[in-house]
Design a protein around this motif. Structure first.
Motif, short mmCIF file in Angstrom:
data_model
loop_
_atom_site.label_atom_id
_atom_site.label_comp_id
_atom_site.label_asym_id
_atom_site.label_seq_id
_atom_site.Cartn_x
_atom_site.Cartn_y
_atom_site.Cartn_z
N LEU A 1 -8.32 6.17 -0.33
CA LEU A 1 -9.04 6.04 0.94
C LEU A 1 -9.47 7.40 1.48
O LEU A 1 -10.58 7.58 1.98
N LEU A 2 -8.58 8.41 1.34
CA LEU A 2 -8.87 9.75 1.86
C LEU A 2 -10.00 10.41 1.09
O LEU A 2 -10.79 11.17 1.66
N SER A 3 -10.09 10.13 -0.22
CA SER A 3 -11.10 10.81 -1.03
C SER A 3 -12.35 9.96 -1.21
O SER A 3 -13.31 10.39 -1.83
N LEU B 1 0.83 -1.20 0.00
CA LEU B 1 0.00 0.00 0.00
C LEU B 1 0.87 1.26 0.00
O LEU B 1 1.73 1.43 0.85
N GLY B 2 0.60 2.12 -0.98
CA GLY B 2 1.37 3.36 -1.10
C GLY B 2 0.45 4.57 -1.14
O GLY B 2 -0.73 4.49 -0.77
N ASP B 3 1.00 5.67 -1.62
CA ASP B 3 0.24 6.92 -1.61
C ASP B 3 -0.99 6.86 -2.51
O ASP B 3 -2.01 7.48 -2.21
N THR B 4 -0.91 6.11 -3.61
CA THR B 4 -2.07 6.00 -4.50
C THR B 4 -3.26 5.43 -3.74
O THR B 4 -4.38 5.97 -3.80
N GLY B 5 -3.01 4.34 -3.00
CA GLY B 5 -4.09 3.74 -2.22
C GLY B 5 -4.54 4.64 -1.09
O GLY B 5 -5.74 4.74 -0.80
N ALA B 6 -3.58 5.30 -0.43
CA ALA B 6 -3.93 6.18 0.68
C ALA B 6 -4.82 7.33 0.21
O ALA B 6 -5.80 7.69 0.87
N GLU B 7 -4.48 7.90 -0.97
CA GLU B 7 -5.29 9.00 -1.50
C GLU B 7 -6.69 8.53 -1.84
O GLU B 7 -7.68 9.24 -1.61
#
Lengths: 319, 388
Positions: free
Chosen positions: A259-261, A251-257
């Motif tokens: 989840l955030l959006s 899991l990296g920033d792509t996945g984190a973003e």
């Protein structure tokens, strides 16, 4: 954080390894319903699992056994798991109180996960109708680990610990009827070890249709963890969950973003992301969104380094 | 022939022993032993550098009690013993063994000539620093050890990967440790597993560079092809290899555990748990000290006996009666009920600040203080039994 281990307790009972027939064990055995029984035949001078199983049936009042773990079942050379499945299934009526089963409580010190020659576990699931908790450890390399769609009225917790979970098995879980299921945890693993499930294969799980009582979902240890996170961000099942794990994968920033959006996650009591590749600002935003004490954002250190094979990102458990 | 350690320290009966240590000046081992001697109120230790021994200039005094310590961690000594410029290189241990055991014999000869007492035995050092000989001695005495096809002086030499592979097949051992016969600190060790043709995996601290040279690495490596494994094993083999079954160790929270048990004058006095997520538990390779009380409890709960575990170590040490102190690596099998001895180390006492086991007689003492006390105790016994 250690992800693969011999559990010290199972189903709330202390795990107790049954002494072999020739073990110099002088203490009396614990009461049949007071411990989770663990059977291990390997490296004990000619002891076979078959002999150990008969010893178990002869020395323990199996009608009261509530929890059972199968440890290393071979002697010296690794052998297929199929005969163990056959033994368990054939004697299911001797274990009417069995509620929890752990198939292949083996750690890498004993055999690498991907080398465990697992089998089709469907007969066991069908034979033990009272089973409420099932944990399966092992990979699907060579397609050995398998499951057909089942209907099981009692199963509440299902966990597959794997470095590579076959897509056919993932689809079979999605196609199963598990009305009592509350916890589902899938360690999807990597393609190299047979973990070829796609987000499409996860669709029935993400819709939540087949498991009306589901409260915990873990789709973890995956090399497509970002794609899974993106699917989670809009998955209908999420609103019913109390906890979610996307841990152990890449899991990296792509996945984190994503989840955030995506849809709200603030109802989650726990969001497990340990072993991840998310940048610090984004993990902090996730923690702020869900609640800092509810997010496990622990990083992991590399244990080994294979200069010829290793890539920059890896899942926690593969081989 | 040196005087045996059990015949008591040198000098007249009843006199306080005067210690000399053959070691590396300034090294922490020497310092820690010197501290223990001072704390016992004894005269300061005289350090005899290994370099002097190797140059033939070492001498001993008639009243001295001589302790051997490790020649390691000194590049000059290493160069003389192993003929390599870079101490991180793996190669050269066969030469090291030949020169080191010869140097120990020279120490024994010089000590005897001077009338000093040696706390070690050159014969036992020769066995302790050859894993094949050590295995045979333990096995022959009924001490549990992992099975080995290379045990003893009569076993055929292992010339390379093809031999290792053949031994594994012939002896039904799909999982083995391949070790340098004269290695230490996990140098040149591979934890090797196979499953059918072509499937192999090795965990090792050996790093092989493009030129085929081998280095000790602090970072463990995984080799997953037979080509990689063969290249390393073939390069190690000229120095002599020992092969033994890799028995899975018991685990604590996902970490494989073993124990280092120090035995002083026949008594297990100190123990530490080492745990690791890799098959190699050495502390410099990511191993950590574990919780000894937790291990004792685990042994008890599984129906095993902690006393039996310690007695296995004492039985192993008893095969080396003329060596005051050894460090025994004890391997608990999964389930904590069975134990086997992995290695016996002549210099296995470097466990700073660790105090003795309850009931061992070394409570409150570190490994060095326990050895000083053992020597004093022998001196006392000697005095008590000497004709007046």
């Amino acid at each position: 954080m250690t992800d693969i281990d011999h559990p010290e307790t199972f189903r709330g009972l202390p795990v107790f390894t049954l002494p072999g027939p020739s073990d110099e064990h002088t203490e009396p055995l614990p009461a049949a319903d007071a411990v989770a029984w663990r059977l291990e035949s390997a490296w004990q001078d000619g002891l076979t699992f078959d002999l150990l199983w008969r010893h178990f049936l002869d020395t323990v009042d199996t009608t009261r056994v509530r929890a059972l773990l199968v440890g290393p079942w071979w002697q010296e050379e690794y052998t297929p798991f199929g005969p163990v499945i056959a033994l368990l299934t054939a004697h299911a009526e001797r274990l009417p109180a069995l509620r929890a089963l752990f198939l292949a409580d083996v750690v890498s010190e004993e055999c690498e996960l991907s080398w465990l020659e697992m089998a089709d576990i469907t007969p066991v699931v069908e034979a033990f109708e009272g089973l409420e908790e099932l944990t399966v450890r092992g990979c699907g390399e060579q397609g050995a680990l398998a499951l057909r769609p089942v209907r099981h009225p009692a199963l509440r917790s299902l966990r597959f610990e794997s470095g590579g979970l076959p897509s056919a098995l993932v689809r079979a879980i999605g196609a199963s009827e598990l009305p009592a299921l509350e916890r589902l945890e899938l360690w999807l693993g990597v393609t190299e070890y047979g973990g070829d499930a796609t987000v499409g294969d996860l669709a029935p799980l993400l819709s939540g249709a087949g498991f009306p009582r589901l409260r915990h979902l873990g789709l973890q240890n995956s090399e497509i963890q970002d794609e899974i996170a993106a699917a989670i961000a809009s998955a209908p099942v999420v609103t019913r969950l109390e906890s979610l794990s996307l841990a152990m994968g890449t899991l990296g920033d792509t996945g984190a973003e994503a989840l955030l959006s995506g849809q709200p996650l603030t109802h989650l009591a726990a969001l497990d992301l340990h072993h991840h590749y998310i940048s610090d600002p984004l993990i902090k935003r996730l923690a702020a969104l869900v609640g800092p004490d509810r997010v496990n954002g622990e990083l992991d250190e590399a244990e080994y380094w294979d200069a010829e094979e290793d890539e920059e990102r890896y899942v926690a458990i593969s081989e | 022939m040196s005087r045996s350690a059990s015949s008591g320290p040198g000098g007249p009966p009843g006199a306080a022993p005067r210690f000399a240590v053959v070691g590396v000046p300034g090294n922490r081992r020497v310092t820690l032993f010197g501290d223990a001697v001072r704390a016992a109120g004894l005269p300061a230790v005289r350090v005899v550098p290994w370099l002097d021994v190797l140059r033939g200039t070492a001498a001993f005094r008639p009243d001295e009690t001589v302790r051997l310590d490790s020649p390691g961690e000194d590049p000059g000594v290493e160069r003389l013993l192993r003929a390599v410029e870079d101490p991180t290189r793996v190669e050269g241990t066969a030469l090291w063994y030949a020169r080191f055991t010869a140097a120990v014999r020279e120490v024994a000869r010089a000590a005897e000539e001077a009338g000093a007492t040696l706390l070690d035995s050159p014969q036992e050092v020769t066995v302790l620093f050859d894993k094949r000989l050590c295995h045979a001695v333990l096995h022959g005495a009924g001490v549990p050890v992992p099975a080995s096809p290379t045990s003893g002086a009569q076993a055929p030499a292992v010339r390379g990967w093809a031999d290792v592979r053949a031994l594994m097949t012939a002896h039904g051992m799909p999982r083995v440790f391949v070790k340098l016969a004269h290695g230490s600190s996990a140098s040149g060790v591979l934890a090797l597993e196979t499953a059918g043709p072509g499937r192999v995996r090795a965990t090792t601290s050996v790093e092989r560079d493009a030129g085929g040279r081998l280095f000790n690495s602090l970072r463990l490596r995984r080799c997953t092809t037979e080509r990689e494994v063969a290249a390393i094993v073939d390069a190690l083999a000229p120095d002599g290899l020992h092969v033994e079954r890799w028995l899975p160790k018991a685990t604590v929270r996902g970490r494989a555990a073993d124990l280092r048990v120090v035995v002083v004058a026949g008594r297990a006095t100190h123990a530490v748990v080492r745990t690791s997520r890799s098959p190699l538990t050495n502390l410099h390779l990511g191993g950590e000290r574990g919780d000894l009380d937790g291990i004792r409890a685990a042994v008890r709960e599984s129906g095993g006996s902690w006393e039996d575990a310690l007695s296995v170590c004492e039985r192993a040490a008893a095969r080396f009666p003329d060596t005051l102190c050894v460090g025994v690596d004890l391997l608990p099998s999964t389930g904590w009920r069975r134990f086997a001895v992995g290695e016996v180390n002549a210099f296995g006492d470097l466990l700073p600040r660790l105090t003795g086991l309850k009931g061992s007689g070394a409570e409150g003492q570190d490994t060095y203080a326990a050895q000083v006390a053992a020597v004093l105790n022998r001196a006392g016994n000697h005095r008590a039994t000497a004709p007046s």
